[in-house]
Scaffold this motif. Structure first.
Motif, mmCIF file in Angstrom:
data_model
loop_
_atom_site.group_PDB
_atom_site.id
_atom_site.type_symbol
_atom_site.label_atom_id
_atom_site.label_comp_id
_atom_site.label_asym_id
_atom_site.label_seq_id
_atom_site.Cartn_x
_atom_site.Cartn_y
_atom_site.Cartn_z
ATOM 1 N N GLY A 173 -4.844 -8.628 -20.100
ATOM 2 C CA GLY A 173 -4.778 -8.069 -18.758
ATOM 3 C C GLY A 173 -3.481 -8.356 -18.031
ATOM 4 N N THR A 174 -3.204 -7.541 -17.037
ATOM 5 C CA THR A 174 -2.069 -7.739 -16.146
ATOM 6 C C THR A 174 -2.569 -7.522 -14.719
ATOM 7 O OG1 THR A 174 0.235 -7.114 -15.696
ATOM 8 C CG2 THR A 174 -1.262 -5.333 -16.329
ATOM 9 N N GLN A 175 -2.208 -8.419 -13.829
ATOM 10 C CA GLN A 175 -2.731 -8.412 -12.467
ATOM 11 C C GLN A 175 -1.957 -7.452 -11.574
ATOM 12 O OE1 GLN A 175 -5.461 -10.135 -11.165
ATOM 13 N NE2 GLN A 175 -5.080 -8.963 -9.285
ATOM 14 N N VAL A 176 -2.691 -6.650 -10.836
ATOM 15 C CA VAL A 176 -2.109 -5.780 -9.825
ATOM 16 C C VAL A 176 -2.669 -6.203 -8.467
ATOM 17 C CG1 VAL A 176 -1.981 -3.422 -8.933
ATOM 18 C CG2 VAL A 176 -1.785 -3.840 -11.394
ATOM 19 N N THR A 177 -1.785 -6.462 -7.531
ATOM 20 C CA THR A 177 -2.185 -6.854 -6.180
ATOM 21 C C THR A 177 -1.516 -5.937 -5.184
ATOM 22 O OG1 THR A 177 -2.421 -9.161 -6.879
ATOM 23 C CG2 THR A 177 -2.291 -8.722 -4.511
ATOM 24 N N VAL A 178 -2.320 -5.274 -4.369
ATOM 25 C CA VAL A 178 -1.804 -4.322 -3.383
ATOM 26 C C VAL A 178 -2.071 -4.876 -1.992
ATOM 27 C CG1 VAL A 178 -1.814 -1.946 -2.580
ATOM 28 C CG2 VAL A 178 -2.318 -2.452 -4.984
ATOM 29 N N SER A 179 -1.025 -5.016 -1.225
ATOM 30 C CA SER A 179 -1.169 -5.523 0.139
ATOM 31 C C SER A 179 -1.150 -4.364 1.122
ATOM 32 C CB SER A 179 -0.040 -6.500 0.455
ATOM 33 O OG SER A 179 1.216 -5.872 0.288
ATOM 34 N N SER A 180 -2.036 -4.455 2.107
ATOM 35 C CA SER A 180 -2.146 -3.367 3.082
ATOM 36 C C SER A 180 -1.255 -3.617 4.289
ATOM 37 C CB SER A 180 -3.598 -3.213 3.513
ATOM 38 O OG SER A 180 -4.080 -4.438 4.020
ATOM 39 N N SER A 233 0.835 -1.189 0.000
ATOM 40 C CA SER A 233 0.000 0.000 0.000
ATOM 41 C C SER A 233 0.878 1.249 0.000
ATOM 42 C CB SER A 233 -0.896 -0.015 1.234
ATOM 43 O OG SER A 233 -1.733 1.105 1.256
ATOM 44 N N GLY A 234 0.507 2.213 -0.834
ATOM 45 C CA GLY A 234 1.288 3.427 -0.985
ATOM 46 C C GLY A 234 2.311 3.365 -2.101
ATOM 47 N N LEU A 268 -0.999 3.515 -4.326
ATOM 48 C CA LEU A 268 -1.924 2.401 -4.459
ATOM 49 C C LEU A 268 -2.446 1.930 -3.108
ATOM 50 C CD1 LEU A 268 0.044 0.472 -7.197
ATOM 51 C CD2 LEU A 268 -2.263 1.363 -7.449
ATOM 52 N N ASN A 269 -3.666 1.441 -3.111
ATOM 53 C CA ASN A 269 -4.243 0.852 -1.902
ATOM 54 C C ASN A 269 -4.899 -0.476 -2.265
ATOM 55 O OD1 ASN A 269 -7.124 1.354 -2.664
ATOM 56 N ND2 ASN A 269 -6.436 3.482 -2.545
ATOM 57 N N ALA A 270 -5.355 -1.189 -1.250
ATOM 58 C CA ALA A 270 -5.887 -2.528 -1.480
ATOM 59 C C ALA A 270 -7.065 -2.517 -2.457
ATOM 60 C CB ALA A 270 -6.292 -3.155 -0.149
ATOM 61 N N GLY A 271 -7.805 -1.431 -2.469
ATOM 62 C CA GLY A 271 -8.939 -1.320 -3.371
ATOM 63 C C GLY A 271 -8.559 -1.247 -4.843
ATOM 64 N N ASP A 272 -7.265 -1.053 -5.112
ATOM 65 C CA ASP A 272 -6.795 -1.001 -6.496
ATOM 66 C C ASP A 272 -6.423 -2.383 -7.029
ATOM 67 O OD1 ASP A 272 -5.138 1.995 -5.533
ATOM 68 O OD2 ASP A 272 -6.943 1.858 -6.778
ATOM 69 N N ALA A 309 -9.338 6.953 -10.487
ATOM 70 C CA ALA A 309 -8.074 7.183 -11.184
ATOM 71 C C ALA A 309 -7.643 8.644 -11.095
ATOM 72 C CB ALA A 309 -8.199 6.773 -12.645
ATOM 73 N N LYS A 310 -8.576 9.515 -10.839
ATOM 74 C CA LYS A 310 -8.262 10.946 -10.812
ATOM 75 C C LYS A 310 -7.260 11.257 -9.706
ATOM 76 C CE LYS A 310 -12.811 12.366 -12.525
ATOM 77 N NZ LYS A 310 -14.054 13.120 -12.226
ATOM 78 N N GLY A 311 -6.199 11.937 -10.091
ATOM 79 C CA GLY A 311 -5.218 12.381 -9.112
ATOM 80 C C GLY A 311 -4.169 11.353 -8.728
ATOM 81 N N ARG A 312 -4.372 10.084 -9.084
ATOM 82 C CA ARG A 312 -3.406 9.047 -8.695
ATOM 83 C C ARG A 312 -2.811 8.311 -9.877
ATOM 84 N NH1 ARG A 312 -4.905 4.717 -5.688
ATOM 85 N NH2 ARG A 312 -7.011 4.722 -6.588
ATOM 86 N N PHE A 313 -3.542 8.237 -10.968
ATOM 87 C CA PHE A 313 -3.078 7.503 -12.139
ATOM 88 C C PHE A 313 -2.797 8.475 -13.278
ATOM 89 C CE2 PHE A 313 -5.920 3.620 -10.911
ATOM 90 C CZ PHE A 313 -5.175 3.466 -9.745
ATOM 91 N N THR A 314 -1.822 8.136 -14.124
ATOM 92 C CA THR A 314 -1.488 8.965 -15.275
ATOM 93 C C THR A 314 -1.399 8.090 -16.515
ATOM 94 O OG1 THR A 314 -0.216 10.488 -13.882
ATOM 95 C CG2 THR A 314 0.146 10.600 -16.261
#
Length: 120
Positions: A113-120, A14-15, A85-89, A63-68
């Motif tokens: 697709g490509t998998q993104v996994t965010v751990s908190s 996360s982050g 990034l956070n777990a919700g992503d 996506a606003k403000g965090r993704f480009t």
């Protein structure tokens, strides 16, 4: 034959940040509208960002403000920079291409697709 191949996903805390890429072939890349979507298990597909052939970008929802989103027409490659990034992503992230941006939601031209996994 249209080909879209995503890469750059992975596991991050996360982050953290990731840069996704989408390599394209089989169509006039520079003249197409491109976009990124994501879908998490048991959730609906979510649009994230689009970039038109003139470089105009639109960001949607979280996506606003965090993704480009960006594109390199010389390399036929689309990018999505993910930040804070956070777990919700956590989701499968897909790229898509269409002649016009309003058609991205139902275009048949999508990657695997490509998998993104965010751990908190």
């Amino acid at each position: 034959q249209v080909q879209l191949v995503e890469s750059g996903g992975g596991s991050v805390e996360s982050g953290g940040s990731l840069r996704l890429s989408c390599a394209a072939a089989g169509f006039p890349f520079s003249s197409y509208c491109l976009g990124w979507f994501r879908q998490a298990p048991a959730k609906e597909r979510e649009g994230l960002a689009t970039i038109d052939n003139d470089g105009t970008t639109i960001y949607i929802g979280s996506a606003k403000g965090r993704f480009t989103i960006s594109r390199d027409n010389a390399k036929n490659t689309l990018y999505l920079q993910l930040s804070n990034l956070n777990a919700g992503d956590s989701a499968m992230y897909y790229c898509a291409a269409a002649r016009h941006c309003h058609a991205l939601g139902h275009t048949p031209h999508r990657g695997q697709g490509t998998q993104v996994t965010v751990s908190s």
